[in-house]
Design an enzyme around this catalytic site. Structure first.
Site, PDB file in Angstrom:
ATOM      1  N   TYR A  79       4.258  20.371  23.141  1.00 21.14           N
ATOM      2  CA  TYR A  79       4.977  21.464  22.488  1.00 21.14           C
ATOM      3  C   TYR A  79       6.098  21.993  23.368  1.00 21.14           C
ATOM      4  CZ  TYR A  79       6.584  25.928  21.297  1.00 21.14           C
ATOM      5  OH  TYR A  79       7.431  26.950  21.031  1.00 21.14           O
ATOM      6  N   GLU A  81       4.064  35.540  15.970  1.00 23.99           N
ATOM      7  CA  GLU A  81       5.244  34.933  15.330  1.00 23.99           C
ATOM      8  C   GLU A  81       4.901  34.358  13.960  1.00 23.99           C
ATOM      9  OE1 GLU A  81       6.029  31.995  18.413  1.00 23.99           O
ATOM     10  OE2 GLU A  81       5.694  30.438  16.919  1.00 23.99           O
ATOM     11  N   GLU A 138      13.439  36.960  22.816  1.00 23.52           N
ATOM     12  CA  GLU A 138      13.485  35.504  22.987  1.00 23.52           C
ATOM     13  C   GLU A 138      14.886  34.998  22.671  1.00 23.52           C
ATOM     14  OE1 GLU A 138      10.839  33.345  20.460  1.00 23.52           O
ATOM     15  OE2 GLU A 138      11.140  31.479  21.534  1.00 23.52           O
ATOM     16  N   GLU A 197       1.196  33.147  25.409  1.00 22.14           N
ATOM     17  CA  GLU A 197       1.515  33.370  23.999  1.00 22.14           C
ATOM     18  C   GLU A 197       0.652  32.493  23.100  1.00 22.14           C
ATOM     19  OE1 GLU A 197       5.622  32.751  23.160  1.00 22.14           O
ATOM     20  OE2 GLU A 197       5.332  32.663  21.005  1.00 22.14           O
ATOM     21  N   TRP A 242      -0.939  22.914  15.688  1.00 24.68           N
ATOM     22  CA  TRP A 242       0.290  22.540  16.396  1.00 24.68           C
ATOM     23  C   TRP A 242       0.986  23.797  16.836  1.00 24.68           C
ATOM     24  CZ3 TRP A 242       5.508  23.606  15.797  1.00 24.68           C
ATOM     25  CH2 TRP A 242       6.338  22.894  16.691  1.00 24.68           C
ATOM     26  N   ARG A 269       5.093  39.513  18.589  1.00 28.44           N
ATOM     27  CA  ARG A 269       6.036  38.395  18.563  1.00 28.44           C
ATOM     28  C   ARG A 269       6.736  38.191  17.209  1.00 28.44           C
ATOM     29  NH1 ARG A 269       8.794  35.935  20.749  1.00 28.44           N
ATOM     30  NH2 ARG A 269       8.221  33.751  20.759  1.00 28.44           N
ATOM     31  N   ASP A 288       3.770  29.386  26.388  1.00 26.75           N
ATOM     32  CA  ASP A 288       3.349  29.400  24.987  1.00 26.75           C
ATOM     33  C   ASP A 288       2.272  28.339  24.774  1.00 26.75           C
ATOM     34  OD1 ASP A 288       5.322  29.576  21.892  1.00 26.75           O
ATOM     35  OD2 ASP A 288       3.143  29.597  22.238  1.00 26.75           O
TER      36      ASP A 288
HETATM   37  C1  GCO Z   1       8.480  30.276  19.866  1.00 27.10           C
HETATM   38  C2  GCO Z   1       7.846  29.532  18.740  1.00 27.10           C
HETATM   39  C3  GCO Z   1       8.660  28.374  18.223  1.00 27.10           C
HETATM   40  C4  GCO Z   1       7.987  27.804  16.993  1.00 27.10           C
HETATM   41  C5  GCO Z   1       9.018  27.604  15.928  1.00 27.10           C
HETATM   42  C6  GCO Z   1       8.395  27.125  14.641  1.00 27.10           C
HETATM   43  O1  GCO Z   1       7.734  30.827  20.690  1.00 27.10           O
HETATM   44  O2  GCO Z   1       9.732  30.338  19.836  1.00 27.10           O
HETATM   45  O3  GCO Z   1       6.535  29.134  19.104  1.00 27.10           O
HETATM   46  O4  GCO Z   1       8.872  27.439  19.198  1.00 27.10           O
HETATM   47  O5  GCO Z   1       7.357  26.604  17.288  1.00 27.10           O
HETATM   48  O6  GCO Z   1       9.668  28.828  15.728  1.00 27.10           O
HETATM   49  O7  GCO Z   1       9.370  27.065  13.653  1.00 27.10           O
HETATM   50 MG    MG Z   2       5.683  30.799  20.179  1.00 29.40          MG
END
Ligand code: GCO
Ligand code: MG
Length: 405
Positions: free
Chosen positions: A161, A265, A342, A239, A405, A286, A213
């Site tokens: 990731y 998020e 961010e 995160e 994921w 987030r 993250d």
């Molecule tokens: C972050 C998020 C992104 C997500 C993406 C999915 O911390 O910015 O985890 O990386 O994976 O926004 O669309």
């Molecule tokens: Mg994230």
């Protein structure tokens, strides 16, 4: 007021990646923009807006922001969810854009005015190994960042990731007509993270804020173990340590580690946070303006967060458009309980469609002084970049089991 919404159009464009933008026009000639981008499900939000929301917006009072938010939230009957709340967010942000323009003020002034000198940001560093990651961190330090998110491939697994393959021109996880399937192994991952922090602390020292993250991939007890293993490296936050819809999970993690926790998020309403606030089990919210019901929705969440000294960390990946980022920056400047913003940088192509008034220098943003959000969309340029399907990856464990994921 007697200013009415005269038109509501949805622009889908892909200058570097897919974006969905709502364009509201008033009968006195102003244009307001709202971001409605939900990565990998863009067309669902476009339809929700075009087919179900736009027809009932025409003729409404363009200054009645709260009434419109409640009308769309309660009137939908089927409440919450990422598609509905992104559609409501787009309407909300476009109306705030219009109201601030009508007042001749940058949006942050309407939201309470400046509460700090500038908006501190964190950048994204990554590498397929620790040397590449170290170079990536150094490049961000040269841009003036004092806070960096760090992601590295898990040894023996590769990819991972937040890590772009060489030559990808930056990390854009959504791509292709079908989801890419990415392998993950929780045990190897948890055992490898301390070495990443060790290398970075030894290279850059204790002052640099290092964020990481986990991206929803651990069980609560695995997350607790990871947090304990990193205590000595003092991460700025971990995160999404565990799928956050199980809000009780973070109560368990909290019992084992003092590493600050950030999540949200993938949340889209204040109800997703209520137990976390009650348990005091997170330190950063987030959610983005785009995915949590707009300025109105996210402000409500952040005002509740402030009660427990929880701070904002508004989501700012490339799948939040420049319209969504501008909305975040105006809110960032006015909030008291601001934490950090961010900043995953859009590619240059994106700015052929979006003209922005915000600026970034030496690790800090300013939203700019243009009336409203300060962003304009070039509709003709947008037509040059038609939508193309792009799916977020699906994670699988080494034995083939679908994983988070
Ligand atoms: C972050 C998020 C992104 C997500 C993406 C999915 O911390 O910015 O985890 O990386 O994976 O926004 O669309
Ligand atoms: Mg994230």
């Amino acid at each position: 007021s007697d200013v009415k919404i005269a038109s509501a159009d949805v622009v889908i464009s892909s200058p570097g990646r897919n974006f969905v933008t709502l364009v509201l026009k008033t009968d006195d000639g102003l244009v307001g923009l709202g971001d409605a981008t939900v990565n990998g499900r863009e067309l669902a939000v476009a339809s929700y807006l075009r087919d179900h929301v736009a027809p009932i917006l025409i003729g409404r009072d363009a200054h009645a922001i709260e009434d419109t938010w409640q009308y769309l939230y309660r009137g939908a009957y089927w409440r919450r969810g990422p598609i509905t709340m992104a559609a409501i967010a787009a309407v909300d942000v476009a109306l705030w854009d219009l109201k601030a323009q009508a007042a001749g003020l940058p949006l942050y002034q309407i939201l309470g005015g400046r509460s700090r000198n500038a908006i501190r940001a964190y950048g994204h560093a990554y590498g397929t190994d620790l040397d590449e990651l170290t170079d990536s961190v150094r490049a961000l330090l040269e841009q003036g960042f004092g806070a960096v998110r760090v992601q590295v491939s898990t040894p023996g697994i590769g990819g991972g990731y937040g890590v772009a393959e060489a030559g990808d021109g930056g990390y854009e996880p959504a791509r292709g007509q079908r989801p890419v399937e990415e392998p993950f192994d929780p045990g190897r991952y948890v055992r490898s993270v301390p070495a990443m922090f060790d290398k970075l602390r030894n290279t850059f020292g204790p002052e640099l804020d290092l964020l990481h993250d986990v991206h929803h991939r651990l069980t609560p007890i695995q997350a607790a173990r990871l947090g304990k293993s990193l205590e000595g490296y003092a991460p700025y936050w971990l995160e999404d340590v565990s799928p956050a819809e199980n809000q009780a999970a973070l109560r368990l993690v909290r019992q084992h580690t003092t590493v600050p926790l950030a999540t949200g998020e993938t949340f889209n309403s204040v109800f997703d946070y209520l137990q976390l606030f009650a348990d005091q089990s997170i330190d950063y919210v987030r959610s983005s303006v785009t995915h949590a019901g707009g300025i109105t929705g996210l402000r409500r969440i952040l005002d509740m967060a402030a009660v427990g000294q929880v701070k904002s960390a508004i989501h700012g990946p490339t799948d939040v458009s420049p319209v969504g980022l501008a909305a975040a920056l105006h809110l960032d400047l006015a909030l008291h309980n601001f934490g950090i913003q961010e900043f995953m940088q859009h590619v240059d192509l994106t700015f052929e469609v979006f003209d922005v008034g915000y600026s970034f220098a030496n690790g800090y943003f300013q939203p700019g002084e243009r009336p409203g959000l300060g962003v304009s969309l070039d509709a003709r340029a947008a037509e040059r970049f038609p939508y193309r399907a792009a799916y977020l990856p699906v994670g699988r464990l080494l034995d083939g089991t679908v994983h988070d994921w």
